[in-house]
Design a protein around this motif. Structure first.
Motif, PDB file in Angstrom:
ATOM      1  N   THR A 227     -34.250   7.220  83.270  1.00  0.00           N
ATOM      2  CA  THR A 227     -34.910   8.980  83.686  1.00  0.00           C
ATOM      3  C   THR A 227     -36.085   8.483  84.528  1.00  0.00           C
ATOM      4  O   THR A 227     -37.277   9.412  84.743  1.00  0.00           O
ATOM      5  CB  THR A 227     -35.409   9.159  82.058  1.00  0.00           C
ATOM      6  OG1 THR A 227     -36.299   8.082  81.504  1.00  0.00           O
ATOM      7  CG2 THR A 227     -34.611   9.355  81.622  1.00  0.00           C
ATOM      8  N   VAL A 228     -36.723   7.503  85.377  1.00  0.00           N
ATOM      9  CA  VAL A 228     -38.084   7.439  85.358  1.00  0.00           C
ATOM     10  C   VAL A 228     -37.909   7.471  87.022  1.00  0.00           C
ATOM     11  O   VAL A 228     -36.698   6.621  88.089  1.00  0.00           O
ATOM     12  CB  VAL A 228     -38.432   5.531  85.187  1.00  0.00           C
ATOM     13  CG1 VAL A 228     -39.513   5.389  86.548  1.00  0.00           C
ATOM     14  CG2 VAL A 228     -38.671   5.627  83.721  1.00  0.00           C
ATOM     15  N   VAL A 229     -39.248   8.415  87.560  1.00  0.00           N
ATOM     16  CA  VAL A 229     -38.701   8.867  89.034  1.00  0.00           C
ATOM     17  C   VAL A 229     -39.483   7.188  90.115  1.00  0.00           C
ATOM     18  O   VAL A 229     -40.466   6.499  89.079  1.00  0.00           O
ATOM     19  CB  VAL A 229     -39.524   9.697  89.524  1.00  0.00           C
ATOM     20  CG1 VAL A 229     -39.674   9.890  91.055  1.00  0.00           C
ATOM     21  CG2 VAL A 229     -38.979  10.650  88.939  1.00  0.00           C
ATOM     22  N   THR A 230     -38.494   7.683  90.697  1.00  0.00           N
ATOM     23  CA  THR A 230     -39.146   5.440  91.660  1.00  0.00           C
ATOM     24  C   THR A 230     -39.633   6.699  92.775  1.00  0.00           C
ATOM     25  O   THR A 230     -38.578   7.596  93.957  1.00  0.00           O
ATOM     26  CB  THR A 230     -37.896   5.004  91.910  1.00  0.00           C
ATOM     27  OG1 THR A 230     -37.755   4.427  90.917  1.00  0.00           O
ATOM     28  CG2 THR A 230     -38.494   3.277  92.811  1.00  0.00           C
TER      29      THR A 230
ATOM     30  N   LEU B 103     -44.388  16.172  88.632  1.00  0.00           N
ATOM     31  CA  LEU B 103     -43.627  16.376  87.644  1.00  0.00           C
ATOM     32  C   LEU B 103     -43.564  15.711  86.494  1.00  0.00           C
ATOM     33  O   LEU B 103     -43.773  15.867  84.953  1.00  0.00           O
ATOM     34  CB  LEU B 103     -42.449  16.040  87.777  1.00  0.00           C
ATOM     35  CG  LEU B 103     -41.011  16.098  87.436  1.00  0.00           C
ATOM     36  CD1 LEU B 103     -40.534  17.051  87.413  1.00  0.00           C
ATOM     37  CD2 LEU B 103     -40.235  14.698  88.161  1.00  0.00           C
ATOM     38  N   LYS B 104     -43.717  14.194  86.525  1.00  0.00           N
ATOM     39  CA  LYS B 104     -44.188  13.239  85.112  1.00  0.00           C
ATOM     40  C   LYS B 104     -45.221  13.888  83.817  1.00  0.00           C
ATOM     41  O   LYS B 104     -45.492  14.639  83.287  1.00  0.00           O
ATOM     42  CB  LYS B 104     -44.730  12.278  86.146  1.00  0.00           C
ATOM     43  CG  LYS B 104     -43.596  11.587  86.154  1.00  0.00           C
ATOM     44  CD  LYS B 104     -42.385  11.118  84.880  1.00  0.00           C
ATOM     45  CE  LYS B 104     -41.227  10.740  85.336  1.00  0.00           C
ATOM     46  NZ  LYS B 104     -40.315  10.295  84.192  1.00  0.00           N
ATOM     47  N   ALA B 105     -46.178  14.941  84.999  1.00  0.00           N
ATOM     48  CA  ALA B 105     -47.711  15.353  83.489  1.00  0.00           C
ATOM     49  C   ALA B 105     -47.405  16.411  83.643  1.00  0.00           C
ATOM     50  O   ALA B 105     -48.310  17.084  83.653  1.00  0.00           O
ATOM     51  CB  ALA B 105     -48.631  15.156  85.006  1.00  0.00           C
ATOM     52  N   GLY B 106     -46.661  16.967  84.264  1.00  0.00           N
ATOM     53  CA  GLY B 106     -45.859  18.366  83.871  1.00  0.00           C
ATOM     54  C   GLY B 106     -47.000  19.899  84.004  1.00  0.00           C
ATOM     55  O   GLY B 106     -47.584  20.408  83.575  1.00  0.00           O
TER      56      GLY B 106
ATOM     57  N   SER C 191     -42.655   2.945  74.892  1.00  0.00           N
ATOM     58  CA  SER C 191     -42.886   3.141  73.376  1.00  0.00           C
ATOM     59  C   SER C 191     -43.623   4.007  73.163  1.00  0.00           C
ATOM     60  O   SER C 191     -43.869   4.686  72.214  1.00  0.00           O
ATOM     61  CB  SER C 191     -43.099   2.118  73.100  1.00  0.00           C
ATOM     62  OG  SER C 191     -42.361   0.605  73.325  1.00  0.00           O
ATOM     63  N   ALA C 192     -45.091   3.938  74.102  1.00  0.00           N
ATOM     64  CA  ALA C 192     -45.734   4.784  73.573  1.00  0.00           C
ATOM     65  C   ALA C 192     -45.773   6.443  74.264  1.00  0.00           C
ATOM     66  O   ALA C 192     -46.951   7.026  74.246  1.00  0.00           O
ATOM     67  CB  ALA C 192     -47.268   4.783  74.401  1.00  0.00           C
ATOM     68  N   SER C 193     -44.698   6.522  74.821  1.00  0.00           N
ATOM     69  CA  SER C 193     -44.461   7.921  74.903  1.00  0.00           C
ATOM     70  C   SER C 193     -45.007   8.333  76.328  1.00  0.00           C
ATOM     71  O   SER C 193     -45.388   9.868  76.440  1.00  0.00           O
ATOM     72  CB  SER C 193     -44.514   9.064  74.343  1.00  0.00           C
ATOM     73  OG  SER C 193     -43.850   8.730  73.302  1.00  0.00           O
ATOM     74  N   LYS C 194     -45.851   7.554  76.941  1.00  0.00           N
ATOM     75  CA  LYS C 194     -46.582   7.836  78.663  1.00  0.00           C
ATOM     76  C   LYS C 194     -45.713   7.864  79.423  1.00  0.00           C
ATOM     77  O   LYS C 194     -45.300   6.743  79.678  1.00  0.00           O
ATOM     78  CB  LYS C 194     -47.506   6.462  78.606  1.00  0.00           C
ATOM     79  CG  LYS C 194     -48.519   6.704  78.108  1.00  0.00           C
ATOM     80  CD  LYS C 194     -49.906   8.129  78.083  1.00  0.00           C
ATOM     81  CE  LYS C 194     -50.982   7.208  76.970  1.00  0.00           C
ATOM     82  NZ  LYS C 194     -51.700   8.785  77.885  1.00  0.00           N
ATOM     83  N   PRO C 195     -45.874   8.891  80.593  1.00  0.00           N
ATOM     84  CA  PRO C 195     -44.597   8.925  81.688  1.00  0.00           C
ATOM     85  C   PRO C 195     -45.190   7.935  82.703  1.00  0.00           C
ATOM     86  O   PRO C 195     -46.728   7.897  82.689  1.00  0.00           O
ATOM     87  CB  PRO C 195     -45.341  10.381  82.060  1.00  0.00           C
ATOM     88  CG  PRO C 195     -46.511  10.873  81.609  1.00  0.00           C
ATOM     89  CD  PRO C 195     -46.369  10.001  80.524  1.00  0.00           C
ATOM     90  N   PHE C 196     -44.358   7.723  83.415  1.00  0.00           N
ATOM     91  CA  PHE C 196     -45.032   6.688  84.560  1.00  0.00           C
ATOM     92  C   PHE C 196     -44.412   7.036  85.586  1.00  0.00           C
ATOM     93  O   PHE C 196     -42.592   7.245  85.061  1.00  0.00           O
ATOM     94  CB  PHE C 196     -44.832   5.589  83.664  1.00  0.00           C
ATOM     95  CG  PHE C 196     -43.414   4.782  83.509  1.00  0.00           C
ATOM     96  CD1 PHE C 196     -42.898   3.589  84.362  1.00  0.00           C
ATOM     97  CD2 PHE C 196     -43.421   4.625  82.125  1.00  0.00           C
ATOM     98  CE1 PHE C 196     -41.167   3.345  84.096  1.00  0.00           C
ATOM     99  CE2 PHE C 196     -41.767   3.880  81.951  1.00  0.00           C
ATOM    100  CZ  PHE C 196     -41.287   3.919  82.580  1.00  0.00           C
TER     101      PHE C 196
END
Length: 119
Positions: free
Chosen positions: A96-99, A115-118, A74-79
């Motif tokens: 869409t979430v990496v595990t 990847l998540k942080a670009g 909801s906060a558009s924060k990658p995790f």
């Protein structure tokens, strides 16, 4: 690509795993937020938003971390998830979430964070 100065929220309830995560992340220049072991504390830190990306264990002391995952989305924060739980179920619930599975291969974790942080 560097992880230096990346702020990572660590949500992990196993003390030794959280400590190991923190040490490994700090060794490559990550600033660790937390670690925190409960959904309640993690949700508070999500509200504060003072991090770039989060790592979530699935099973925490006070229940599954799914409310935290939902708040992050909801906060558009990658995790990403760092867990020993069923990866197939997680992929269905959060496609869409990496595990990153436990036991943790830190090269895999660092690549996922980049990847998540670009970076």
């Amino acid at each position: 690509m560097s992880l230096t100065r990346l702020r990572v929220l660590v949500v992990e309830d196993e003390f030794l795993i959280a400590l190991h995560l923190q040490c490994e992340l700090e060794e490559v220049g990550v600033e660790v937020v937390g670690p925190t072991a409960t959904v309640r504390d993690a949700l508070r830190l999500v509200e504060e938003g003072s991090f770039d990306v989060a790592t979530l264990d699935v099973a925490l002391k006070d229940g599954p971390s799914f409310p935290v995952a939902d708040a992050l989305q909801s906060a558009s924060k990658p995790f990403l998830f760092v867990t020993s739980h069923n990866i197939v179920e997680l992929a269905q619930a959060y496609p869409t979430v990496v595990t990153v599975p436990k036991p943790i291969l830190f090269s895999r974790l660092f690549a996922a964070l980049r990847l998540k942080a670009g970076r």
